[in-house]
Design a protein around this motif. Structure first.
Motif, mmCIF file in Angstrom:
data_model
loop_
_atom_site.group_PDB
_atom_site.id
_atom_site.type_symbol
_atom_site.label_atom_id
_atom_site.label_comp_id
_atom_site.label_asym_id
_atom_site.label_seq_id
_atom_site.Cartn_x
_atom_site.Cartn_y
_atom_site.Cartn_z
ATOM 1 N N MET A 146 1.144 -1.135 0.144
ATOM 2 C CA MET A 146 -0.025 -0.136 -0.098
ATOM 3 C C MET A 146 0.971 1.323 -0.143
ATOM 4 S SD MET A 146 -3.100 0.771 2.592
ATOM 5 C CE MET A 146 -4.382 1.937 2.084
ATOM 6 N N ILE A 147 0.410 2.205 -0.834
ATOM 7 C CA ILE A 147 1.173 3.517 -0.679
ATOM 8 C C ILE A 147 0.603 4.480 0.176
ATOM 9 C CG2 ILE A 147 1.871 5.511 -2.188
ATOM 10 C CD1 ILE A 147 1.314 3.398 -4.646
ATOM 11 N N PHE A 148 1.609 5.098 0.839
ATOM 12 C CA PHE A 148 1.283 6.286 1.967
ATOM 13 C C PHE A 148 1.868 7.501 1.627
ATOM 14 C CE2 PHE A 148 1.149 2.054 4.180
ATOM 15 C CZ PHE A 148 -0.135 2.077 4.645
ATOM 16 N N MET A 149 0.938 8.589 1.162
ATOM 17 C CA MET A 149 1.605 9.817 1.009
ATOM 18 C C MET A 149 1.135 10.892 1.946
ATOM 19 S SD MET A 149 1.643 9.970 -3.461
ATOM 20 C CE MET A 149 2.538 8.768 -4.165
ATOM 21 N N ALA A 150 2.118 11.459 2.451
ATOM 22 C CA ALA A 150 2.073 12.646 3.445
ATOM 23 C C ALA A 150 2.042 13.900 2.743
ATOM 24 C CB ALA A 150 2.922 12.622 4.496
ATOM 25 N N ASN A 151 1.108 14.706 2.558
ATOM 26 C CA ASN A 151 1.057 16.147 2.054
ATOM 27 C C ASN A 151 1.232 17.263 3.281
ATOM 28 O OD1 ASN A 151 1.039 18.478 0.528
ATOM 29 N ND2 ASN A 151 -1.048 18.298 -0.313
ATOM 30 N N LEU A 152 2.189 17.629 3.494
ATOM 31 C CA LEU A 152 2.476 18.445 4.692
ATOM 32 C C LEU A 152 1.906 19.845 4.585
ATOM 33 C CD1 LEU A 152 5.953 17.320 6.044
ATOM 34 C CD2 LEU A 152 3.707 16.224 6.385
ATOM 35 N N LYS A 153 1.646 20.254 3.124
ATOM 36 C CA LYS A 153 1.116 21.594 2.917
ATOM 37 C C LYS A 153 1.855 22.740 3.138
ATOM 38 C CE LYS A 153 -3.567 19.494 2.391
ATOM 39 N NZ LYS A 153 -5.017 19.768 2.483
ATOM 40 N N CYS A 154 1.436 23.755 3.870
ATOM 41 C CA CYS A 154 2.104 24.843 4.355
ATOM 42 C C CYS A 154 2.534 24.911 5.641
ATOM 43 C CB CYS A 154 1.493 26.206 3.873
ATOM 44 S SG CYS A 154 2.510 27.750 4.346
ATOM 45 N N ASN A 155 3.146 23.658 6.256
ATOM 46 C CA ASN A 155 3.512 23.100 7.542
ATOM 47 C C ASN A 155 4.812 22.743 7.654
ATOM 48 O OD1 ASN A 155 0.884 23.743 8.887
ATOM 49 N ND2 ASN A 155 0.295 22.536 7.004
ATOM 50 N N HIS A 156 5.765 23.096 8.642
ATOM 51 C CA HIS A 156 7.094 22.624 9.088
ATOM 52 C C HIS A 156 7.989 23.450 8.382
ATOM 53 C CE1 HIS A 156 6.547 18.827 11.034
ATOM 54 N NE2 HIS A 156 5.318 18.649 10.170
ATOM 55 N N THR A 157 8.955 23.850 9.223
ATOM 56 C CA THR A 157 10.348 24.453 8.770
ATOM 57 C C THR A 157 11.328 23.380 8.466
ATOM 58 O OG1 THR A 157 11.014 24.468 11.260
ATOM 59 C CG2 THR A 157 9.619 26.282 10.368
ATOM 60 N N ARG A 158 12.522 24.052 8.051
ATOM 61 C CA ARG A 158 13.588 22.739 7.975
ATOM 62 C C ARG A 158 13.893 21.993 9.368
ATOM 63 N NH1 ARG A 158 17.613 24.887 4.288
ATOM 64 N NH2 ARG A 158 16.140 23.925 2.438
ATOM 65 N N LYS A 159 13.929 22.753 10.166
ATOM 66 C CA LYS A 159 14.367 22.203 11.539
ATOM 67 C C LYS A 159 13.154 21.326 11.881
ATOM 68 C CE LYS A 159 15.334 23.242 16.159
ATOM 69 N NZ LYS A 159 15.740 24.468 17.520
ATOM 70 N N SER A 160 11.853 21.713 11.896
ATOM 71 C CA SER A 160 10.873 20.711 12.281
ATOM 72 C C SER A 160 10.861 19.438 11.317
ATOM 73 C CB SER A 160 9.522 21.427 12.431
ATOM 74 O OG SER A 160 9.064 21.806 11.169
ATOM 75 N N PHE A 161 11.167 19.714 10.192
ATOM 76 C CA PHE A 161 11.053 18.655 9.095
ATOM 77 C C PHE A 161 12.144 17.909 9.456
ATOM 78 C CE2 PHE A 161 11.594 16.822 4.861
ATOM 79 C CZ PHE A 161 10.187 15.776 4.965
ATOM 80 N N GLU A 162 13.276 18.305 9.822
ATOM 81 C CA GLU A 162 14.392 17.288 10.125
ATOM 82 C C GLU A 162 14.092 16.105 11.207
ATOM 83 O OE1 GLU A 162 17.450 20.187 11.232
ATOM 84 O OE2 GLU A 162 18.288 20.220 9.250
ATOM 85 N N GLU A 163 13.494 16.674 12.323
ATOM 86 C CA GLU A 163 12.870 16.022 13.346
ATOM 87 C C GLU A 163 11.913 15.070 12.892
ATOM 88 O OE1 GLU A 163 11.379 18.846 16.095
ATOM 89 O OE2 GLU A 163 13.350 19.768 16.647
ATOM 90 N N TYR A 164 10.770 15.545 11.690
ATOM 91 C CA TYR A 164 9.805 14.626 11.401
ATOM 92 C C TYR A 164 10.355 13.546 10.717
ATOM 93 C CZ TYR A 164 5.559 13.514 8.476
ATOM 94 O OH TYR A 164 4.419 13.226 7.857
ATOM 95 N N ALA A 165 11.422 13.668 9.656
ATOM 96 C CA ALA A 165 12.140 12.761 9.073
ATOM 97 C C ALA A 165 12.687 11.728 9.995
ATOM 98 C CB ALA A 165 13.224 13.500 8.125
ATOM 99 N N GLN A 166 13.367 12.198 11.036
ATOM 100 C CA GLN A 166 14.226 11.290 11.815
ATOM 101 C C GLN A 166 13.250 10.527 12.480
ATOM 102 O OE1 GLN A 166 16.353 13.313 14.934
ATOM 103 N NE2 GLN A 166 16.996 11.468 16.073
ATOM 104 N N ILE A 167 12.085 10.817 12.996
ATOM 105 C CA ILE A 167 10.894 9.913 13.535
ATOM 106 C C ILE A 167 10.466 8.691 12.693
ATOM 107 C CG2 ILE A 167 8.522 9.757 14.384
ATOM 108 C CD1 ILE A 167 9.213 12.769 15.448
#
Length: 227
Positions: free
Chosen positions: A1-22
């Motif tokens: 199954m394909i899972f796609m996350a559209n973060l839209k106008c949310n997250h800074t580079r710093k917060s997305f680094e944390e998101y990616a790590q999780i």
């Protein structure tokens, strides 16, 4: 199954680094794509595929405020979203969408092409007719095409199309294309199990429920339990 996350106008580079790590700490072999805002693109390899919410059909040039292919190439981004209702709502025409599609096709990108009807069209029973007109704009035989059905009346409203409606619409789209078909529109941990059982549904394009990495992982795990 394909899972796609559209973060839209949310997250800074710093917060997305944390998101990616999780995500990287928890994902195994799941087929996951994440569409962060372009200002948050990250370098490196991940267990998910980084993708673009928007782009301009050119490598570079005098296109103020736009995102060219050179910018995507820098982050090895090979998947793009085209036709999302929120882009259409701010004025992207069928002509512009076609130009984006043709450019992305020429460059070999994986294209996630969004189609969907508003509540007025849905209530009038003209959903299929409307969706067919949107599909006529693109090459439905393109091998790197994914079609995402997102009824506008269900995006960010908390309303989700019933499994009967989703099944009927995806079965209809299947008449025109062999591409993977996704559903998007208030997908969450509670309804993902039902959605994942729909025959022609190859996955989901998730909005709000994907903005928090841990919540997105719960949704993925809920779907995996049903597969």
């Amino acid at each position: 199954m394909i899972f796609m996350a559209n973060l839209k106008c949310n997250h800074t580079r710093k917060s997305f680094e944390e998101y990616a790590q999780i995500l990287d700490e928890s994902l195994k072999d799941e087929n996951v794509f994440v569409f962060p805002p372009s200002s948050a693109f990250l370098e490196g390899s991940f267990k998910f595929k980084q993708a673009a919410q928007n782009f301009y059909p050119a490598k570079n040039g005098s296109f103020t405020g736009e995102i060219g292919q050179d910018m995507l190439d820098e982050f090895d981004i090979k998947t793009v979203l085209i036709g999302h209702s929120e882009r259409r709502a701010i004025g992207e025409s069928e002509e512009q969408l076609k130009a984006k599609f043709e450019y992305a096709k020429k460059e070999g990108f994986k294209i996630v092409y969004c189609i969907g009807e508003n509540e007025e069209i849905f209530e009038k029973g003209k959903t299929k007719e409307f969706l067919k007109s949107q599909l006529e704009n693109i090459d439905l035989d393109y091998e790197n095409l994914i079609i995402a059905y997102e009824p506008i009346w269900a995006i960010g409203t908390g309303k989700t199309a019933s499994s009967e409606i989703i099944n009927d619409v995806l079965n209809y789209i299947r008449n025109f294309s062999k591409s993977s078909l996704l559903y998007g529109g208030s997908v969450n941990e509670k309804n993902i199990a039902t959605i994942s059982k729909i025959k022609n549904c190859s996955g989901v394009l998730v909005g709000t429920a994907s903005w928090d990495a841990k919540a997105f992982l719960k949704l993925i795990n809920s779907a995996k339990e049903m597969i």
